[in-house]
Each structure stands twice: as structure tokens, then as C-alpha cells.
Write a protein that holds these residues in place. Structure first.
Motif, PDB file in Angstrom:
ATOM      1  N   ILE A   1       0.836  -1.201   0.000  1.00  0.00           N
ATOM      2  CA  ILE A   1       0.000   0.000   0.000  1.00  0.00           C
ATOM      3  C   ILE A   1       0.870   1.250   0.000  1.00  0.00           C
ATOM      4  CG2 ILE A   1      -1.611   1.345   1.409  1.00  0.00           C
ATOM      5  CD1 ILE A   1      -2.860  -1.369   2.238  1.00  0.00           C
ATOM      6  N   ILE A   2       1.910   1.260   0.813  1.00  0.00           N
ATOM      7  CA  ILE A   2       2.809   2.422   0.868  1.00  0.00           C
ATOM      8  C   ILE A   2       3.520   2.609  -0.468  1.00  0.00           C
ATOM      9  CG2 ILE A   2       4.924   3.307   1.922  1.00  0.00           C
ATOM     10  CD1 ILE A   2       3.947   2.056   4.557  1.00  0.00           C
TER      11      ILE A   2
ATOM     12  N   GLY B   1       2.553   1.602  -3.424  1.00  0.00           N
ATOM     13  CA  GLY B   1       1.575   2.051  -4.416  1.00  0.00           C
ATOM     14  C   GLY B   1       1.210   3.507  -4.251  1.00  0.00           C
ATOM     15  N   SER B   2       1.094   3.962  -3.011  1.00  0.00           N
ATOM     16  CA  SER B   2       0.738   5.367  -2.800  1.00  0.00           C
ATOM     17  C   SER B   2       1.882   6.287  -3.207  1.00  0.00           C
ATOM     18  CB  SER B   2       0.344   5.603  -1.346  1.00  0.00           C
ATOM     19  OG  SER B   2       1.450   5.393  -0.495  1.00  0.00           O
ATOM     20  N   PHE B   3       3.138   5.894  -2.927  1.00  0.00           N
ATOM     21  CA  PHE B   3       4.269   6.712  -3.359  1.00  0.00           C
ATOM     22  C   PHE B   3       4.357   6.759  -4.874  1.00  0.00           C
ATOM     23  CE2 PHE B   3       6.256   6.318   0.916  1.00  0.00           C
ATOM     24  CZ  PHE B   3       6.454   7.671   1.115  1.00  0.00           C
ATOM     25  N   CYS B   4       4.115   5.635  -5.516  1.00  0.00           N
ATOM     26  CA  CYS B   4       4.172   5.593  -6.973  1.00  0.00           C
ATOM     27  C   CYS B   4       3.069   6.460  -7.565  1.00  0.00           C
ATOM     28  CB  CYS B   4       4.034   4.158  -7.471  1.00  0.00           C
ATOM     29  SG  CYS B   4       4.101   4.013  -9.251  1.00  0.00           S
ATOM     30  N   CYS B   5       1.883   6.382  -6.995  1.00  0.00           N
ATOM     31  CA  CYS B   5       0.757   7.168  -7.497  1.00  0.00           C
ATOM     32  C   CYS B   5       1.001   8.654  -7.287  1.00  0.00           C
ATOM     33  CB  CYS B   5      -0.530   6.737  -6.806  1.00  0.00           C
ATOM     34  SG  CYS B   5      -1.989   7.527  -7.492  1.00  0.00           S
ATOM     35  N   VAL B   6       1.523   9.012  -6.137  1.00  0.00           N
ATOM     36  CA  VAL B   6       1.792  10.423  -5.860  1.00  0.00           C
ATOM     37  C   VAL B   6       2.864  10.938  -6.805  1.00  0.00           C
ATOM     38  CG1 VAL B   6       2.834  11.975  -4.160  1.00  0.00           C
ATOM     39  CG2 VAL B   6       1.042  10.404  -3.466  1.00  0.00           C
TER      40      VAL B   6
ATOM     41  N   CYS C   1       1.124  10.641 -10.665  1.00  0.00           N
ATOM     42  CA  CYS C   1      -0.128  11.342 -10.947  1.00  0.00           C
ATOM     43  C   CYS C   1      -0.073  12.827 -10.617  1.00  0.00           C
ATOM     44  CB  CYS C   1      -1.274  10.699 -10.169  1.00  0.00           C
ATOM     45  SG  CYS C   1      -1.551   8.985 -10.623  1.00  0.00           S
TER      46      CYS C   1
END
Length: 80
Positions: free
Chosen positions: A50-51, A53-58, A61
């Protein structure tokens, strides 16, 4: 693997986990410890995913477009 097979596999794993949880109060202390170590390991892996994925998305995106600097037109100096 079709979706139905995957769904049945998840259902089977869920049933095994439920049976293990029901037998946990009467289990030996070593078995309880091993069960919680496995649960902690799974939770850690999920949290790390989850962490990541959130770093990659931030990073992907919310990337602001590259700002171009203002172009200043250079004029020759006036000779006096």
C-alpha cells in the motif's frame, strides 16, 4: 485460472483461516505464536504494498508540468 476458480480458492483459504481462528483458544502457545507471526508477516507485506503504491501514485499522478522560464528578449545596449 478463471475467476470462478480464483473465487473458490479464496473461499477455501478463508474457511481454513476461520477454522484455525476457532481452534486458537485451545491451541498450544507455540502454535498461537506461529499463527500471529504469520499474520504479522502478511499484514507487513500488505502495508508495504500500500505504501509503495501510494508513493508511486503520488509521484506519477501529481507531477506538475515542467514550468518553462520566461523568455526575455535581449536588446543591444544604447550607446551614448
Amino acid at each position: 485460472m478463471s475467476f470462478k476458480d480464483f473465487q473458490n480458492e479464496l473461499y477455501t483459504i478463508g474457511n481454513k483461516l476461520w477454522l484455525k481462528l476457532q481452534r486458537l483458544p485451545t491451541a498450544e502457545p507455540v502454535e498461537i505464536l506461529f499463527f500471529f507471526v504469520i499474520i504479522l508477516f502478511i499484514a507487513t507485506i500488505l502495508l508495504m504494498m500500500i505504501i509503495a503504491g501510494s508513493f508511486c501514485c503520488v509521484r506519477c499522478c501529481n507531477r506538475s508540468p515542467v514550468q518553462k522560464g520566461r523568455r526575455i528578449q535581449v536588446q543591444p545596449a544604447a550607446r551614448a
